[in-house]
Scaffold this active site. Structure first.
Site, PDB file in Angstrom:
ATOM      1  N   THR A  42     -44.606  40.723  22.160  1.00 32.90           N
ATOM      2  CA  THR A  42     -45.088  40.765  20.773  1.00 32.90           C
ATOM      3  C   THR A  42     -44.676  42.069  20.090  1.00 32.90           C
ATOM      4  O   THR A  42     -44.090  42.060  19.003  1.00 32.90           O
ATOM      5  CB  THR A  42     -46.630  40.666  20.773  1.00 32.90           C
ATOM      6  N   VAL A  43     -44.966  43.205  20.735  1.00 31.81           N
ATOM      7  CA  VAL A  43     -44.690  44.497  20.098  1.00 31.81           C
ATOM      8  C   VAL A  43     -43.187  44.764  20.051  1.00 31.81           C
ATOM      9  O   VAL A  43     -42.643  45.217  19.037  1.00 31.81           O
ATOM     10  CB  VAL A  43     -45.427  45.637  20.840  1.00 31.81           C
ATOM     11  N   GLU A 158     -48.340  57.470  20.535  1.00 32.48           N
ATOM     12  CA  GLU A 158     -49.230  57.204  19.395  1.00 32.48           C
ATOM     13  C   GLU A 158     -49.773  55.772  19.436  1.00 32.48           C
ATOM     14  O   GLU A 158     -50.953  55.520  19.141  1.00 32.48           O
ATOM     15  CB  GLU A 158     -48.456  57.428  18.086  1.00 32.48           C
ATOM     16  N   ILE A 165     -53.051  52.937  13.648  1.00 30.61           N
ATOM     17  CA  ILE A 165     -53.756  54.111  13.083  1.00 30.61           C
ATOM     18  C   ILE A 165     -53.201  55.378  13.748  1.00 30.61           C
ATOM     19  O   ILE A 165     -53.201  55.467  14.977  1.00 30.61           O
ATOM     20  CB  ILE A 165     -55.278  54.043  13.350  1.00 30.61           C
ATOM     21  N   GLU A 219     -54.939  41.322  25.412  1.00 31.97           N
ATOM     22  CA  GLU A 219     -53.996  41.549  26.503  1.00 31.97           C
ATOM     23  C   GLU A 219     -53.755  40.217  27.212  1.00 31.97           C
ATOM     24  O   GLU A 219     -54.527  39.269  27.046  1.00 31.97           O
ATOM     25  CB  GLU A 219     -54.589  42.546  27.511  1.00 31.97           C
ATOM     26  N   ASP A 230     -60.581  48.452  28.209  1.00 33.46           N
ATOM     27  CA  ASP A 230     -59.498  48.853  27.292  1.00 33.46           C
ATOM     28  C   ASP A 230     -59.980  49.990  26.376  1.00 33.46           C
ATOM     29  O   ASP A 230     -59.284  50.989  26.187  1.00 33.46           O
ATOM     30  CB  ASP A 230     -59.060  47.624  26.475  1.00 33.46           C
ATOM     31  N   LYS A 234     -58.696  54.006  26.175  1.00 31.47           N
ATOM     32  CA  LYS A 234     -58.310  54.694  24.936  1.00 31.47           C
ATOM     33  C   LYS A 234     -59.208  55.917  24.696  1.00 31.47           C
ATOM     34  O   LYS A 234     -58.736  56.964  24.257  1.00 31.47           O
ATOM     35  CB  LYS A 234     -58.394  53.713  23.757  1.00 31.47           C
ATOM     36  N   GLY A 331     -51.679  44.055  17.513  1.00 30.25           N
ATOM     37  CA  GLY A 331     -50.785  43.110  16.842  1.00 30.25           C
ATOM     38  C   GLY A 331     -49.376  43.660  16.714  1.00 30.25           C
ATOM     39  O   GLY A 331     -49.131  44.853  16.904  1.00 30.25           O
TER      40      GLY A 331
HETATM   41  N1  HSE Z   1     -55.754  44.340  23.355  1.00 33.26           N
HETATM   42  C1  HSE Z   1     -55.780  45.504  22.558  1.00 33.26           C
HETATM   43  C2  HSE Z   1     -56.874  45.323  21.482  1.00 33.26           C
HETATM   44  C3  HSE Z   1     -54.436  45.715  21.933  1.00 33.26           C
HETATM   45  O1  HSE Z   1     -57.377  44.209  21.321  1.00 33.26           O
HETATM   46  O2  HSE Z   1     -57.228  46.277  20.833  1.00 33.26           O
HETATM   47  C4  HSE Z   1     -54.112  47.118  21.586  1.00 33.26           C
HETATM   48  O3  HSE Z   1     -54.345  48.021  22.606  1.00 33.26           O
END
Ligand code: HSE
Length: 461
Positions: A42-43, A158, A165, A219, A230, A234, A331
């Site tokens: 996707t990315v 980033e 963001i 994911e 997740d 972060k 996304g």
């Molecule tokens: N699966 C992650 C989310 C994607 O839903 O935020 C970006 O890290």
């Protein structure tokens, strides 16, 4: 409402075509830095699109063309949303490794392995790396960053936190004159999307999650999205950058939205709150508090109004005061936006400079003490299922009082007919600590008048 729109006007409209042939808009005669993409999910397809279809933009900002030379995929036969110009696609990573002209690689493979081995190989072959892989950084950041430093290379990341963001740059550079005092973030787009759909459309959890997967936010294995992991990965990255913490993500106390019920979303709404998965960091006298959990946020406060797949981070610095960031954290195009910006910064040498001076993930001693999680102060939403009989409230209030907890308000709901054994009793507390709240709940759950299914959520004031 469409994802990508918190206002009703979709910013995905610009990129709504799902299948498109990419065209090279860069000027081949301009000074160029050759780049490659490894991983075309996707990315990756979004990054290819920005580099190829909008090469003029990147050239304007970089003062050179970012020339896409190779796109490495595992399976050449797989159908793809973006059709690449001939000759770019390969399943041979060595084409990148052995090409001395390629200086910057966007490594867009998820998970830990083979992503880690590939990153080491690329660094050792002289490439600078741009990545969105927070799981890999949260797990093996120190080793990868040390190796990059030894080799005189850089890793830009980033896109690994909050997608589009620019929070990594802001925390590590723009706010570097500050002592960060607190950080409150909605860092998982999938969880926020799921909670929004459950709340607004009354969708059951499983259906809401399926939709998030269809939109490509989740994911491949969404369990880390919904169980808080997740967001903890972060938060570990942001805590490292903002507070100098050296904490492993899986040492951060965490809970996700996977156990959240519509009952509590509804009660919270009746009380004037929305439940959001919050990544929380607070620098207190006793040290740094970190936690990830669903929390009640007062409707009308900026974090409560973050809807759909959006992320947001509220930061308080001692010099700047409060700062708020809002945007799409997941996304294709939002994440690609951050990746390409990092590729530009790397190509022009900015990343190399900051990478050396920031000492990211160095083995240095932590610059901050961690506080005991039980000491974290705050108010709580407690929902007990109790028998509808005299004296119950007094017994609960007694135990709360014994644990030093003062009650702010009590709501008793009538039985909804589905469960004749018990009725829900919601208590909003005044300030206490995590430790006291846990002890009180533990004692209350032993009462014969309390049946299973207690909920305990922090209120974010
Ligand atoms: N699966 C992650 C989310 C994607 O839903 O935020 C970006 O890290």
């Amino acid at each position: 409402m469409k994802p990508g729109s918190s206002t009703g006007v979709s910013c995905r409209l610009l990129f709504d075509r799902t299948v498109w042939p990419l065209k090279i808009t860069s000027n081949p005669n301009m000074v160029k830095t050759e780049v490659a993409i490894v991983g075309m999910g996707t990315v990756g397809s979004g990054v290819a699109r920005l580099l190829l279809d909008h090469g003029d933009r990147t050239a304007r900002h970089a003062g050179r063309t970012l020339w896409l030379s190779h796109v490495v995929v595992r399976n050449l036969q797989q159908s793809r949303e973006a059709k690449l110009p001939d000759g770019l696609l390969t399943n041979d990573l060595n084409r990148v490794i052995r090409d001395p002209n390629v200086k910057v690689v966007a490594q867009l493979i998820g998970g830990v392995e083979p992503a880690k081995s590939i990153m080491l190989k690329l660094l050792e072959s002289g490439k600078d790396i741009v990545t969105a892989n927070k799981a890999l950084l949260a797990e093996h950041g120190p080793e990868l960053f040390d190796r990059a430093r030894q080799l005189g290379r850089s890793i830009a990341f980033e896109a690994s936190v909050a997608g589009g963001i620019p929070i990594v740059t802001n925390i590590s550079q723009c706010l570097s004159a500050n002592q960060i005092i607190s950080l409150r973030g909605i860092l998982n787009g999938t969880s926020n999307y799921v909670a929004t759909r459950m709340d607004q459309d009354d969708l059951p959890y499983a259906q809401a999650l399926k939709k998030a997967q269809e939109w490509g936010f989740a994911e491949a294995d969404p369990s880390y999205d919904v169980d808080g992991s997740d967001a903890a990965q972060k938060l570990a990255i942001l805590a490292h950058l903002g507070f100098g913490a050296r904490i492993r993500w899986n040492h951060i106390p965490r809970r996700g939205i996977d156990s959240l019920t519509k009952t509590d979303l509804n009660y919270a709404k009746q009380l004037g709150y929305r439940i959001k998965l919050i990544a929380f960091a607070l620098q207190s006298d006793s040290g740094l508090q970190l936690t990830v959990a669903p929390m009640l946020v007062k409707i009308g406060k900026p974090l409560a109004e973050v809807r759909e797949n959006f992320n947001a981070i509220s930061v308080v610095g001692d010099a700047v005061g409060p700062v708020f960031f809002h945007g799409q954290g997941a996304g294709r195009m939002p994440t690609a936006s951050a990746i390409v910006a990092d590729m530009i910064d790397t190509a022009v040498g900015r990343t190399g400079l900051t990478f050396k001076t920031l000492e990211l993930w160095s083995d240095g001693v932590p610059r901050v003490e961690m506080a005991h999680p039980g000491d974290l102060a705050g108010r709580f939403y407690l929902r007990f299922n109790v028998r509808d009989e005299p004296g119950v409230l007094a017994k609960l209030a007694g135990i709360l009082g014994d644990n030093g907890i003062s009650i702010a308000s009590v709501y008793q709901h009538t039985a909804d007919g589905s469960n004749q054994d018990s009725i829900p009793l919601v208590i909003m507390t005044r300030d206490t600590t995590e430790h006291n709240a846990d002890n009180a709940v533990f004692e209350i759950e032993k009462l014969p008048c309390v049946v299973a299914g207690t909920e305990r959520l922090r209120i974010l004031d």
